[in-house]
Design an enzyme around this catalytic site. Structure first.
Site, mmCIF file in Angstrom:
data_model
loop_
_atom_site.group_PDB
_atom_site.id
_atom_site.type_symbol
_atom_site.label_atom_id
_atom_site.label_comp_id
_atom_site.label_asym_id
_atom_site.label_seq_id
_atom_site.Cartn_x
_atom_site.Cartn_y
_atom_site.Cartn_z
ATOM 1 N N GLU A 235 0.831 -1.207 0.000
ATOM 2 C CA GLU A 235 0.000 0.000 0.000
ATOM 3 C C GLU A 235 0.865 1.258 0.000
ATOM 4 O OE1 GLU A 235 -3.667 -1.713 2.724
ATOM 5 O OE2 GLU A 235 -2.005 -0.716 3.685
ATOM 6 N N GLY B 197 -12.048 -5.106 5.400
ATOM 7 C CA GLY B 197 -13.123 -6.002 4.970
ATOM 8 C C GLY B 197 -14.449 -5.278 5.109
ATOM 9 N N ASP C 42 -12.140 -6.942 0.591
ATOM 10 C CA ASP C 42 -12.814 -8.248 0.704
ATOM 11 C C ASP C 42 -14.084 -8.033 1.511
ATOM 12 O OD1 ASP C 42 -10.266 -8.238 2.818
ATOM 13 O OD2 ASP C 42 -12.159 -8.817 3.741
ATOM 14 N N GLU D 270 -6.151 -1.950 12.683
ATOM 15 C CA GLU D 270 -5.268 -0.919 13.251
ATOM 16 C C GLU D 270 -5.949 0.395 13.660
ATOM 17 O OE1 GLU D 270 -4.701 -2.044 9.989
ATOM 18 O OE2 GLU D 270 -3.347 -3.661 10.534
HETATM 19 N N1 SAH Z 1 -1.613 -11.874 4.679
HETATM 20 C C1 SAH Z 1 -1.377 -10.496 4.908
HETATM 21 C C2 SAH Z 1 -1.868 -10.130 6.256
HETATM 22 C C3 SAH Z 1 -2.709 -8.958 6.158
HETATM 23 S S1 SAH Z 1 -3.687 -8.712 7.543
HETATM 24 C C4 SAH Z 1 0.075 -10.198 4.629
HETATM 25 O O1 SAH Z 1 0.541 -10.717 3.650
HETATM 26 O O2 SAH Z 1 0.728 -9.431 5.302
HETATM 27 C C5 SAH Z 1 -4.907 -7.709 6.821
HETATM 28 C C6 SAH Z 1 -4.614 -6.248 6.687
HETATM 29 O O3 SAH Z 1 -5.634 -5.647 5.938
HETATM 30 C C7 SAH Z 1 -4.633 -5.540 8.021
HETATM 31 O O4 SAH Z 1 -3.760 -4.461 7.963
HETATM 32 C C8 SAH Z 1 -6.103 -5.109 8.166
HETATM 33 O O5 SAH Z 1 -6.202 -3.810 8.688
HETATM 34 C C9 SAH Z 1 -6.674 -5.128 6.738
HETATM 35 N N2 SAH Z 1 -7.826 -6.007 6.469
HETATM 36 C C10 SAH Z 1 -8.319 -6.202 5.215
HETATM 37 N N3 SAH Z 1 -9.346 -7.065 5.233
HETATM 38 C C11 SAH Z 1 -9.529 -7.434 6.537
HETATM 39 C C12 SAH Z 1 -10.431 -8.348 7.181
HETATM 40 N N4 SAH Z 1 -11.333 -9.035 6.484
HETATM 41 N N5 SAH Z 1 -10.331 -8.491 8.525
HETATM 42 C C13 SAH Z 1 -9.398 -7.811 9.222
HETATM 43 N N6 SAH Z 1 -8.511 -6.962 8.653
HETATM 44 C C14 SAH Z 1 -8.555 -6.756 7.324
#
Ligand code: SAH
Length: 243
Positions: free
Chosen positions: A13, A79, A210, A187
């Site tokens: 990002e 999400g 998502d 966050e």
């Molecule tokens: N697999 C990822 C982990 C990302 S965690 C990696 O490769 O690093 C998900 C990140 O996106 C977090 O910063 C959170 O704030 C946001 N996010 C997006 N969709 C989310 C969801 N369904 N639930 C919780 N956080 C989500």
């Protein structure tokens, strides 16, 4: 001139913003990399919040105490939880809460102990600018007409919500507590609470990556790489030009 901190959760990002940073200077502090420079004419510090509430709180404190920023703006992904909040939409937060805070029965469910409140409001003036910037950003990207801009409550917690059953039960539990949530991420509520403590303006926008359902783990990585960083670039440009 006052310095604006721009926080991103993930490196993907942040990449587009870093590429545009003029006179970039890197500082390492608290085990993190911070980038100073100028972006669209404004002094900025770019940082990764890192993932989860504690990591985001540490980064926010470093930005305030060490880098003396005057405001924090968060751009990231989330999400979609609320009805009609679809992948590709944008949510500008009006308030944040922690969906995994529960010190009941001593305190009301979701209330942050000793603060007497569950929700932390974003700065009204900065958020109004971010709404305008997000609208202008969406227009400049020439997206499909069905792309919506939402404004409201966002919930954070230390959990990637990735199941239809889980997201339904989360939404209904929050609803029972009187909290109609648009989106879920990991966050924002931490940054909002730190900014509340320091009296620093905070605003946040999240692109919906998502629907926090069974397809979340598939939708999420592709979306972050291909779309979210473009959104962040467009919205940050419009916002900085307004400051
Ligand atoms: N697999 C990822 C982990 C990302 S965690 C990696 O490769 O690093 C998900 C990140 O996106 C977090 O910063 C959170 O704030 C946001 N996010 C997006 N969709 C989310 C969801 N369904 N639930 C919780 N956080 C989500």
């Amino acid at each position: 001139m006052t310095t604006t901190a721009i926080l991103s959760a993930l490196a993907e990002e942040q990449q587009g913003l870093l590429a545009l940073l003029e006179h970039p200077q890197q500082t390492r502090h608290a085990g993190r990399d911070f980038w100073h420079g100028r972006l669209h004419g404004q002094p900025v510090v770019l940082a990764l919040s890192r993932i989860g509430k504690v990591a985001a709180a540490t980064t926010s404190v470093a930005l305030i105490e060490h880098f003396k920023v005057s405001r924090i703006v968060f751009t990231g992904v989330a999400g979609g939880l609320g009805e009609g909040v679809q992948v590709g939409d944008v949510v500008v937060a009006s308030e944040f809460m922690q969906h995994d805070m529960d010190a009941s029965p001593i305190f009301q469910r979701y209330e942050v102990p000793l603060y007497g409140q569950a929700r932390f409001a974003c700065d009204k003036a900065l958020t109004a600018l971010l709404v305008q910037a997000s609208r202008a950003g969406l227009e400049s990207l020439a997206l499909p007409a069905k792309t919506l801009l939402h404004h409201g409550l966002v919930a954070s917690g230390d959990r990637f919500v990735s199941g239809a059953t889980e997201s339904r039960s989360l939404r209904s539990a929050l609803g029972q507590g009187g909290h109609e949530v648009l989106a879920v991420e990991m966050e924002g509520a931490a940054v909002a609470q730190v900014c509340f403590d320091y009296g620093l303006p905070f605003a946040a926008m999240r692109t919906i990556s998502d629907r926090a359902d069974d397809a979340a783990h598939v939708d999420f990585p592709a979306f972050v790489k291909d779309v979210a960083s473009l959104y962040a670039q467009a919205m940050v440009r419009h916002l900085l030009e307004m400051l």
